[in-house]
Design a protein around this motif. Structure first.
Motif, PDB file in Angstrom:
ATOM      1  N   ALA A 289      64.358  52.466 -42.987  1.00  7.05           N
ATOM      2  CA  ALA A 289      64.937  53.726 -42.592  1.00  7.05           C
ATOM      3  C   ALA A 289      66.195  53.813 -41.816  1.00  7.05           C
ATOM      4  CB  ALA A 289      64.257  54.984 -43.081  1.00  7.05           C
ATOM      5  N   LYS A 290      65.502  54.087 -40.682  1.00  3.51           N
ATOM      6  CA  LYS A 290      66.630  54.143 -39.125  1.00  3.51           C
ATOM      7  C   LYS A 290      67.649  53.041 -39.351  1.00  3.51           C
ATOM      8  CE  LYS A 290      65.958  53.535 -34.250  1.00  3.51           C
ATOM      9  NZ  LYS A 290      65.100  53.497 -33.060  1.00  3.51           N
ATOM     10  N   ALA A 291      67.749  51.628 -39.888  1.00  3.61           N
ATOM     11  CA  ALA A 291      68.535  50.852 -39.579  1.00  3.61           C
ATOM     12  C   ALA A 291      69.458  51.195 -40.405  1.00  3.61           C
ATOM     13  CB  ALA A 291      68.242  49.272 -39.728  1.00  3.61           C
ATOM     14  N   GLY A 292      69.129  51.946 -41.729  1.00  2.80           N
ATOM     15  CA  GLY A 292      70.190  52.135 -42.943  1.00  2.80           C
ATOM     16  C   GLY A 292      70.131  53.430 -43.265  1.00  2.80           C
ATOM     17  N   GLY A 293      69.972  54.641 -42.096  1.00  8.26           N
ATOM     18  CA  GLY A 293      69.943  55.209 -42.382  1.00  8.26           C
ATOM     19  C   GLY A 293      69.456  56.224 -43.942  1.00  8.26           C
ATOM     20  N   ILE A 294      68.567  55.335 -44.025  1.00  8.17           N
ATOM     21  CA  ILE A 294      68.214  56.235 -45.258  1.00  8.17           C
ATOM     22  C   ILE A 294      67.532  57.340 -45.367  1.00  8.17           C
ATOM     23  CG2 ILE A 294      66.901  55.327 -47.820  1.00  8.17           C
ATOM     24  CD1 ILE A 294      67.428  52.750 -46.956  1.00  8.17           C
ATOM     25  N   ASP A 295      67.165  58.457 -46.047  1.00  4.58           N
ATOM     26  CA  ASP A 295      66.471  59.425 -45.946  1.00  4.58           C
ATOM     27  C   ASP A 295      65.107  59.107 -46.959  1.00  4.58           C
ATOM     28  OD1 ASP A 295      66.840  59.936 -48.857  1.00  4.58           O
ATOM     29  OD2 ASP A 295      68.851  61.044 -48.772  1.00  4.58           O
ATOM     30  N   ARG A 296      64.593  60.587 -46.774  1.00  9.59           N
ATOM     31  CA  ARG A 296      63.204  60.088 -46.886  1.00  9.59           C
ATOM     32  C   ARG A 296      62.753  59.748 -48.487  1.00  9.59           C
ATOM     33  NH1 ARG A 296      59.155  63.928 -48.850  1.00  9.59           N
ATOM     34  NH2 ARG A 296      56.966  62.866 -47.676  1.00  9.59           N
ATOM     35  N   ARG A 297      63.122  60.045 -49.724  1.00  9.11           N
ATOM     36  CA  ARG A 297      63.525  61.110 -50.460  1.00  9.11           C
ATOM     37  C   ARG A 297      64.515  59.286 -50.811  1.00  9.11           C
ATOM     38  NH1 ARG A 297      63.098  62.928 -55.911  1.00  9.11           N
ATOM     39  NH2 ARG A 297      63.437  61.488 -56.939  1.00  9.11           N
ATOM     40  N   ASP A 298      65.170  58.834 -50.257  1.00 12.38           N
ATOM     41  CA  ASP A 298      65.271  57.332 -51.070  1.00 12.38           C
ATOM     42  C   ASP A 298      64.151  56.363 -50.790  1.00 12.38           C
ATOM     43  OD1 ASP A 298      67.863  58.551 -52.340  1.00 12.38           O
ATOM     44  OD2 ASP A 298      69.031  57.531 -50.412  1.00 12.38           O
ATOM     45  N   MET A 299      63.829  56.349 -50.058  1.00 12.51           N
ATOM     46  CA  MET A 299      63.047  55.365 -49.464  1.00 12.51           C
ATOM     47  C   MET A 299      61.511  55.738 -49.905  1.00 12.51           C
ATOM     48  SD  MET A 299      63.772  53.601 -46.528  1.00 12.51           S
ATOM     49  CE  MET A 299      61.478  53.122 -46.321  1.00 12.51           C
ATOM     50  N   TYR A 300      60.821  56.837 -50.429  1.00 13.03           N
ATOM     51  CA  TYR A 300      60.309  56.778 -51.342  1.00 13.03           C
ATOM     52  C   TYR A 300      60.056  56.507 -52.308  1.00 13.03           C
ATOM     53  CZ  TYR A 300      57.127  58.962 -47.833  1.00 13.03           C
ATOM     54  OH  TYR A 300      55.536  58.295 -47.650  1.00 13.03           O
ATOM     55  N   ASN A 301      61.626  56.192 -53.205  1.00 14.06           N
ATOM     56  CA  ASN A 301      62.464  56.249 -54.187  1.00 14.06           C
ATOM     57  C   ASN A 301      62.630  55.279 -54.651  1.00 14.06           C
ATOM     58  OD1 ASN A 301      64.016  58.571 -56.815  1.00 14.06           O
ATOM     59  ND2 ASN A 301      63.008  56.753 -56.976  1.00 14.06           N
ATOM     60  N   THR A 302      62.443  53.783 -54.059  1.00 17.81           N
ATOM     61  CA  THR A 302      63.553  52.220 -53.248  1.00 17.81           C
ATOM     62  C   THR A 302      61.960  51.715 -53.449  1.00 17.81           C
ATOM     63  OG1 THR A 302      64.716  53.155 -52.734  1.00 17.81           O
ATOM     64  CG2 THR A 302      64.096  51.184 -52.448  1.00 17.81           C
ATOM     65  N   PHE A 303      60.742  51.745 -52.113  1.00 19.35           N
ATOM     66  CA  PHE A 303      59.739  51.010 -51.829  1.00 19.35           C
ATOM     67  C   PHE A 303      57.585  51.613 -52.343  1.00 19.35           C
ATOM     68  CE2 PHE A 303      63.118  50.756 -49.484  1.00 19.35           C
ATOM     69  CZ  PHE A 303      63.798  49.493 -49.079  1.00 19.35           C
ATOM     70  N   ASN A 304      57.716  50.399 -51.416  1.00 23.01           N
ATOM     71  CA  ASN A 304      56.061  51.242 -52.167  1.00 23.01           C
ATOM     72  C   ASN A 304      55.456  51.894 -51.192  1.00 23.01           C
ATOM     73  OD1 ASN A 304      53.983  49.234 -49.733  1.00 23.01           O
ATOM     74  ND2 ASN A 304      55.233  47.926 -51.351  1.00 23.01           N
ATOM     75  N   MET A 305      56.595  51.861 -49.505  1.00 23.90           N
ATOM     76  CA  MET A 305      56.004  52.885 -48.541  1.00 23.90           C
ATOM     77  C   MET A 305      54.541  52.784 -48.056  1.00 23.90           C
ATOM     78  SD  MET A 305      58.863  53.580 -47.877  1.00 23.90           S
ATOM     79  CE  MET A 305      59.015  55.549 -46.822  1.00 23.90           C
ATOM     80  N   GLY A 306      53.565  51.729 -48.589  1.00 25.33           N
ATOM     81  CA  GLY A 306      52.453  51.538 -48.562  1.00 25.33           C
ATOM     82  C   GLY A 306      51.394  51.647 -49.412  1.00 25.33           C
ATOM     83  N   VAL A 307      51.708  52.065 -50.016  1.00 29.85           N
ATOM     84  CA  VAL A 307      50.446  51.950 -51.709  1.00 29.85           C
ATOM     85  C   VAL A 307      51.185  50.850 -52.040  1.00 29.85           C
ATOM     86  CG1 VAL A 307      49.908  53.089 -53.470  1.00 29.85           C
ATOM     87  CG2 VAL A 307      50.072  54.193 -51.232  1.00 29.85           C
ATOM     88  N   GLY A 308      50.286  50.239 -52.668  1.00 27.86           N
ATOM     89  CA  GLY A 308      50.819  49.167 -53.977  1.00 27.86           C
ATOM     90  C   GLY A 308      50.867  49.312 -55.351  1.00 27.86           C
ATOM     91  N   LEU A 309      49.549  50.144 -55.459  1.00 26.55           N
ATOM     92  CA  LEU A 309      48.946  50.625 -56.627  1.00 26.55           C
ATOM     93  C   LEU A 309      48.279  51.757 -56.373  1.00 26.55           C
ATOM     94  CD1 LEU A 309      48.368  48.154 -59.262  1.00 26.55           C
ATOM     95  CD2 LEU A 309      46.105  48.951 -58.626  1.00 26.55           C
ATOM     96  N   VAL A 310      48.057  52.699 -57.200  1.00 22.93           N
ATOM     97  CA  VAL A 310      47.614  54.063 -57.496  1.00 22.93           C
ATOM     98  C   VAL A 310      46.973  54.610 -58.904  1.00 22.93           C
ATOM     99  CG1 VAL A 310      47.696  56.397 -57.856  1.00 22.93           C
ATOM    100  CG2 VAL A 310      49.620  55.404 -56.557  1.00 22.93           C
ATOM    101  N   ALA A 311      45.428  54.330 -58.444  1.00 27.14           N
ATOM    102  CA  ALA A 311      44.817  54.467 -59.069  1.00 27.14           C
ATOM    103  C   ALA A 311      44.137  56.124 -60.121  1.00 27.14           C
ATOM    104  CB  ALA A 311      43.340  53.887 -59.363  1.00 27.14           C
ATOM    105  N   ALA A 312      43.490  56.502 -60.557  1.00 27.61           N
ATOM    106  CA  ALA A 312      42.935  57.892 -61.371  1.00 27.61           C
ATOM    107  C   ALA A 312      41.932  58.189 -61.146  1.00 27.61           C
ATOM    108  CB  ALA A 312      44.011  59.008 -62.207  1.00 27.61           C
ATOM    109  N   VAL A 313      40.742  58.308 -60.740  1.00 27.88           N
ATOM    110  CA  VAL A 313      39.142  58.514 -61.233  1.00 27.88           C
ATOM    111  C   VAL A 313      38.552  60.070 -60.633  1.00 27.88           C
ATOM    112  CG1 VAL A 313      38.926  56.610 -60.118  1.00 27.88           C
ATOM    113  CG2 VAL A 313      38.524  57.967 -58.304  1.00 27.88           C
ATOM    114  N   PRO A 314      37.842  59.834 -62.069  1.00 28.53           N
ATOM    115  CA  PRO A 314      36.947  61.840 -61.778  1.00 28.53           C
ATOM    116  C   PRO A 314      36.909  61.425 -60.415  1.00 28.53           C
ATOM    117  CG  PRO A 314      35.874  60.172 -63.419  1.00 28.53           C
ATOM    118  CD  PRO A 314      36.870  59.409 -62.393  1.00 28.53           C
ATOM    119  N   GLU A 315      36.982  63.073 -60.062  1.00 30.40           N
ATOM    120  CA  GLU A 315      36.479  63.400 -58.670  1.00 30.40           C
ATOM    121  C   GLU A 315      35.190  63.334 -57.917  1.00 30.40           C
ATOM    122  OE1 GLU A 315      36.600  67.830 -55.695  1.00 30.40           O
ATOM    123  OE2 GLU A 315      36.717  68.169 -58.179  1.00 30.40           O
ATOM    124  N   THR A 316      34.066  62.888 -59.393  1.00 29.29           N
ATOM    125  CA  THR A 316      32.559  62.827 -58.898  1.00 29.29           C
ATOM    126  C   THR A 316      32.557  61.329 -58.373  1.00 29.29           C
ATOM    127  OG1 THR A 316      32.082  62.338 -60.610  1.00 29.29           O
ATOM    128  CG2 THR A 316      32.026  64.749 -60.362  1.00 29.29           C
TER     129      THR A 316
END
Length: 348
Positions: A289-316
């Motif tokens: 982000a710093k080297a490319g002057g890339i804004d937050r939206r573009d970063m989260y719209n291009t890279f995984n940003m630290g999360v490679g998989l998202v799973a939804a489960v019941p709260e319980t």
């Protein structure tokens, strides 16, 4: 058995004898991935696999295909080829796992400018390691020597995988409900997406020596960081379901980041409300982000940003899911909830 040989073909730049040597080198690697169901070995015109469908009411095949992309440029420049095969497998089997399927087998396609047997064996060693991590078999593939199409030191690598799931166990998001918890499984870096932007940001093509830059916050060089292979999430997901946790929807965070991929797991009327402060962002993304002057939206719209998989489960079952993932050595975080809405995903 006679070995074919063509002087004319060799004069055109294709060495069929090198192909035989490459096959001899990779055969034990390939056979190390074999699981029950594999029929035969290398050498036939098609890979054979007999799936075990015992206990399934309606078996469904799930397939996925992908390549490594321009991350391969980093491998060329560093002359390191034993990890990109893991990326190739990961990009396919992680997609299959999102549907709740267990990958059965994998086939690769390797197109090279020049058939160098030792390099071919190094590439395939990564493919076989990826297959072992995913619990599937490498049952075939193709190596094509294409002089004049690829430079001698370059290649392309792609593949596909087929998995199996009982229809009633398919994960398709249909059971999602307001209040479900979103679990984010940590990535280990850039994985295998966004490398055209990465290469531009660091001017890697024009200044390959930048790959030798030490990153003190990571403890290794930029090149080493960029070549870290994609996490394979098959077995962690299998651990969740084996423990009786209801996984309602899954998204593999690839090209397009959280903004593009998470909505694919949602159903109409529901939105994934994600808190970006709920998980750590790797320093490599801060560097990009710093080297490319890339804004937050573009970063989260291009890279995984630290999360490679998202799973939804019941709260319980959220805490049980975190404990289960920790038990198989995977860092995970509660990163949000399922809420009413039509956006698909919101990031705060």
């Amino acid at each position: 058995m006679a070995i074919s040989k063509s002087d004319a073909y060799a004069a055109a730049g294709v060495d069929v004898t090198a192909g035989y040597e490459a096959v001899n080198r990779i055969k034990p690697l390939v056979e190390s991935t074999y699981i029950p169901g594999v029929i035969g070995t290398l050498g036939g015109f098609g890979g054979l696999f007999a799936p075990n469908v015992a206990g399934m009411k309606k078996p469904v095949l799930v397939s996925g295909t992908d390549g490594v992309g321009t991350k391969l440029k980093i491998a060329f420049l560093m002359d390191k080829h034993d990890t990109v095969g893991i990326d190739c497998v990961a990009m396919c089997v992680n997609d299959i796992a999102c549907a709740g399927a267990a990958p059965l087998f994998f086939l690769d396609y390797l197109a090279v400018g020049k058939n160098t047997p030792a390099r071919i064996a190094s590439i395939v060693s990564g493919v076989t390691e990826g297959c072992r991590q995913a619990g599937c078999a490498l049952i075939g593939g193709e190596t094509a020597e294409m002089p004049g199409f690829y430079p001698p030191e370059e290649y392309d690598l792609a593949g596909f995988s087929v998995g199996l799931v009982d229809q009633e166990a398919i994960i398709d998001g249909s059971a999602l409900a307001e209040g479900d918890i979103l679990i984010g499984l940590a990535s280990n870096g850039v994985h295998s997406n966004g490398f055209s932007l990465v290469r531009k940001v660091f001017d890697i093509d024009s200044n390959p020596k930048v790959l030798d830059t030490m990153l003190p916050e990571l403890g290794h060089t930029l090149g080493e960081e960029l070549l870290r292979p994609t996490h394979i999430y098959v077995k962690p997901l299998q651990a969740l379901t084996a423990q009786g946790i209801q996984v309602k929807a899954v998204s593999h965070i690839t090209g397009g980041g959280l903004y593009e991929n998470v909505p694919r797991m949602m159903k109409p009327g529901l939105t994934a409300a994600i808190r970006t402060d709920a998980f750590p962002v790797s320093p490599i993304f801060e560097r990009i982000a710093k080297a490319g002057g890339i804004d937050r939206r573009d970063m989260y719209n291009t890279f995984n940003m630290g999360v490679g998989l998202v799973a939804a489960v019941p709260e319980t079952q959220a805490q049980a899911a975190l404990d289960c993932l920790a038990g198989v050595g995977r860092q995970a975080y509660v990163i949000g909830t399922v809420t009413p809405g039509e956006e698909g995903v919101t990031l705060a």
